[in-house]
Design an enzyme around this catalytic site. Sequence first.
Site, PDB file in Angstrom:
ATOM      1  N   GLU A 355      36.469  -0.770  74.417  1.00  0.00           N
ATOM      2  CA  GLU A 355      36.044  -0.852  73.017  1.00  0.00           C
ATOM      3  C   GLU A 355      36.213  -2.276  72.489  1.00  0.00           C
ATOM      4  O   GLU A 355      35.486  -2.702  71.593  1.00  0.00           O
ATOM      5  CB  GLU A 355      36.836   0.142  72.159  1.00  0.00           C
ATOM      6  CG  GLU A 355      36.137   0.490  70.854  1.00  0.00           C
ATOM      7  CD  GLU A 355      36.762   1.677  70.137  1.00  0.00           C
ATOM      8  OE1 GLU A 355      36.164   2.763  70.159  1.00  0.00           O
ATOM      9  OE2 GLU A 355      37.859   1.511  69.568  1.00  0.00           O
ATOM     10  N   HIS A 387      44.245  11.058  96.912  1.00  0.00           N
ATOM     11  CA  HIS A 387      43.554  12.211  97.496  1.00  0.00           C
ATOM     12  C   HIS A 387      42.260  12.510  96.749  1.00  0.00           C
ATOM     13  O   HIS A 387      41.720  13.611  96.870  1.00  0.00           O
ATOM     14  CB  HIS A 387      44.482  13.426  97.490  1.00  0.00           C
ATOM     15  CG  HIS A 387      45.696  13.224  98.341  1.00  0.00           C
ATOM     16  ND1 HIS A 387      45.742  13.591  99.675  1.00  0.00           N
ATOM     17  CD2 HIS A 387      46.889  12.646  98.071  1.00  0.00           C
ATOM     18  CE1 HIS A 387      46.928  13.274 100.176  1.00  0.00           C
ATOM     19  NE2 HIS A 387      47.640  12.692  99.220  1.00  0.00           N
ATOM     20  N   LYS A 515      27.094   8.062  65.773  1.00  0.00           N
ATOM     21  CA  LYS A 515      27.605   8.803  64.609  1.00  0.00           C
ATOM     22  C   LYS A 515      26.513   8.970  63.551  1.00  0.00           C
ATOM     23  O   LYS A 515      26.369  10.034  62.951  1.00  0.00           O
ATOM     24  CB  LYS A 515      28.817   8.081  64.000  1.00  0.00           C
ATOM     25  CG  LYS A 515      30.061   8.146  64.870  1.00  0.00           C
ATOM     26  CD  LYS A 515      31.321   7.776  64.112  1.00  0.00           C
ATOM     27  CE  LYS A 515      31.426   6.328  63.793  1.00  0.00           C
ATOM     28  NZ  LYS A 515      32.747   5.922  63.276  1.00  0.00           N
TER      29      LYS A 515
END
Length: 549
Positions: A355, A387, A515
């Site tokens: 960000e 893993h 948004k």
Amino acid sequence: MQNINPTSTAAWKALEAHKGTLENTTINDLFQQEKNRFADYSLTFNNEILVDFSKNKITRETLNLLRRLAKECALDEAKEAMFSGEKINRTENRAVLHTALRNRSNTAVLVDGKDVMPEVNEVLAKMKAFSERVISGEWKGYTGKAITDVVNIGIGGSDLGPYMVTEALRPYKNHLNMHFVSNVDGTHIAEVFKKTNPETTLFLVASKTFTTQETMTNAKSARDWFLATAKDEKHVAKHFAALSTNAAEVEKFGIDTDNMFGFWDWVGGRYSLWSAIGLSIILSVGFENFEALLSGAHEMDKHFRNTPIEQNIPATLALVGLWNTNFQGAQTEAILPYDQYMHRFAAYFQQGNMESNGKYVGRDGKVISNYQTGPIIWGEPGTNGQHAFYQLIHQGTTLIPCDFIAPAKTHNPLADHHNKLLSNFFAQTEALAFGKTKETVEAEFLKAGKSLDEVKDVVPFKVFAGNKPTNSILLQEITPFSLGALIAMYEHKIFVQGVIFNIFSFDQWGVELGKQLANRILPELSGDEQVTGHDSSTNGLINQFKAWR
């Protein structure tokens, strides 16, 4: 802060030429050439954190040129501008002063000619008094019972930081049960409701403006859930506190403004855990441990501000990272903590870095086209990652520099668990740096009684090229102090890279468009009529959603 395209500097051009001289050199070659490489390419902070950057494809010349680049990009000037309260976040006309929140020296820090430290200390004192009442049981819910559960409702920096720290410091936690709700998906808060009792639950609503859509949606649902049992709205004040600056909205919600904890526009969300947003940390581990967290960060701030670049840990990590992304072709960095309590650390700095430095427009307002800015950040705790995705790190076609982080002392000394964990920590960086040659693989098969003819088709798959860059960050122990220092170290690394990338690291305009569009789409979802106002894909998805719901 100046506008300097890093590629226009003499140092950048020299680094481009220098890169060519190392093209056929491996990390293994560098260790053969420099017998004291570990001592020469590692730094220690406060006898608590050791940072070993020797397993990178760098030489003294590389470091000297990178330091020249920092100088030519006016890093020292930018550093002082930040610490002294200049408005370096120019797109929002704000100072950047998360460092003031942990300024344990209490020396004056001026914004627009006003010392911010008295207000910082006032909020800290208020948080201390409030938290002590809740932790001690003096603070009672509406039926006279003490608080047992705390629910932090926030998103982004109002969630990731406090959640990461409370998990990392779980060995220091008290009796209060901590819960964190961020996602607007109702499932997130519904699952918390199942575990909590309205009579003994305290909600912290973390939103500077008290208008953040996800946070306020969750807060209103929490209020409704609470009132379904408590009935009387006056009881809200005993079970909700606000981390906000919007007194009018806080009061309208039913929260007593005495239980509102403010912060300032010079505190960015992803740097806000040191502020009132850290109230959940205090409620989890107590005020003394929060102070130790602040103190650790403050010591790293002093180190970063005052230490010459040759011994400066955040600056060195920033420069090495920049070398790997812009001169070695990496596009990503993995953060791999070998400590289960640190399982949210990579996610926290995924936000912190991406960000901050995920920008394509320079401070001069021009599109950046000839160098890389922030890398993709990701990671998981070891040994789980081994893993899962280490296969690609070792033998894939993508270069992934890694930060390995581990404590020398564990909080849970069970049998030989920690030695096994740390043996993997040490082994992985060795394997990534030095690999395994075809000759070694063949020798292992011969020792196992196989002929080379038998195994010739398998051998190539067992070869490890090595030459994969890593940093090893070894802490004595993960304590509030050392964690504070570690977080601040990464914060300043991000800052240094942002200065050199010639970007504004403290805004986040990239989160706005989605948004805005969501606000437009939301009313379209309420009816049954077909939606036609978007592109064919978005229209099709919305209409299928309506058909299926």
